[in-house]
Design a protein around this motif. Structure first.
Motif, PDB file in Angstrom:
ATOM      1  N   ASP A  43       0.805  -1.233   0.000  1.00 35.00           N
ATOM      2  CA  ASP A  43       0.000   0.000   0.000  1.00 35.00           C
ATOM      3  C   ASP A  43       0.836   1.281   0.000  1.00 35.00           C
ATOM      4  OD1 ASP A  43      -2.832  -0.964   0.317  1.00 35.00           O
ATOM      5  OD2 ASP A  43      -1.898  -1.968   2.029  1.00 35.00           O
ATOM      6  N   ARG A  44       2.150   1.153   0.082  1.00 30.70           N
ATOM      7  CA  ARG A  44       2.967   2.365   0.269  1.00 30.70           C
ATOM      8  C   ARG A  44       4.187   2.398  -0.650  1.00 30.70           C
ATOM      9  NH1 ARG A  44       4.045   2.454   6.601  1.00 30.70           N
ATOM     10  NH2 ARG A  44       4.497   0.282   6.150  1.00 30.70           N
ATOM     11  N   GLU A 119       1.107   6.982   1.057  1.00 29.60           N
ATOM     12  CA  GLU A 119       0.122   5.919   1.282  1.00 29.60           C
ATOM     13  C   GLU A 119      -0.816   5.916   0.079  1.00 29.60           C
ATOM     14  OE1 GLU A 119      -1.851   6.360   5.108  1.00 29.60           O
ATOM     15  OE2 GLU A 119      -3.541   5.303   4.199  1.00 29.60           O
ATOM     16  N   ARG A 121      -3.773   5.471  -1.990  1.00 30.02           N
ATOM     17  CA  ARG A 121      -5.203   5.165  -1.815  1.00 30.02           C
ATOM     18  C   ARG A 121      -5.910   5.023  -3.149  1.00 30.02           C
ATOM     19  NH1 ARG A 121      -6.622   8.813   3.337  1.00 30.02           N
ATOM     20  NH2 ARG A 121      -5.192   7.787   4.785  1.00 30.02           N
TER      21      ARG A 121
END
Ligand SMILES: Cc1cc2nc3c(=O)[nH]c(=O)nc-3n(C[C@H](O)[C@H](O)[C@H](O)COP(=O)(O)O)c2cc1C
Length: 151
Positions: A43-44, A119, A121
């Motif tokens: 996710d990062r 992060e 999204r």
């Protein structure tokens, strides 16, 4: 499953070069390249802040980030979007990411002023219009741009 698919992670690890957009205090855009773009986890993403004062200042003020990573031969890539955080020397994330930079052979790793973690999204593909009418294959596009760059 995280936001970053295996294919997205492969592209980031292969290209490393991301173009990072943030918003300045006066609302104007700020766009700059970072060749130290790495996958931290599913996710990062992160980059090493060697000389990115405006991007870092914007993120500290709360700017969201969009970055684009493009394969210049295939003419395809990804747009990643999300909030970001600045991690200082001495923090666990900073030390972990600098170790990743070193392990990848970076000679600049120890010069990182901070590590910026995005992060992710939102992630979506971006594809050149050259593919729109379906008449050209990836192999053909690669051949055309390889020739152009060689010249
Ligand atoms: C190909 C390329 C890769 C770069 N990679 C990085 C990087 O990984 N980290 C960094 O801090 N600066 C990097 N830079 C330098 C910054 O983009 C440059 O200092 C820029 O002016 C910073 O602008 P900013 O303060 O708006 O972020 C790179 C520059 C180029 C041309």
């Amino acid at each position: 499953m995280g936001t970053l698919t295996g294919e997205m992670q492969r592209m980031v690890e292969e290209q490393r070069l991301g173009f990072y957009a943030t918003v300045n205090e006066d609302g104007s855009p700020n766009l700059s390249p970072k060749g130290s773009t790495f996958v931290l986890d599913d996710d990062r993403l992160f980059f090493a802040d060697y000389r990115s004062p405006q991007t870092v200042a914007n993120i500290r003020r709360g700017s969201l980030v969009e970055l684009n990573v493009i394969d210049p031969l295939v003419r395809k890539g990804y747009r990643f979007k999300g909030p970001a955080a600045v991690h200082e020397p001495g923090s666990d994330i900073y030390e972990h990411c600098v170790e990743m930079l070193r392990a990848a052979g970076s000679t600049l790793a120890d010069r990182a002023r901070s590590i910026v973690v995005v992060e992710v999204r939102g992630a979506r593909a971006v594809i050149s219009p050259v593919y729109d009418d379906g008449t050209v294959s990836e192999e053909e596009v690669i051949r055309i741009y390889r020739e152009r760059f060689a010249g």
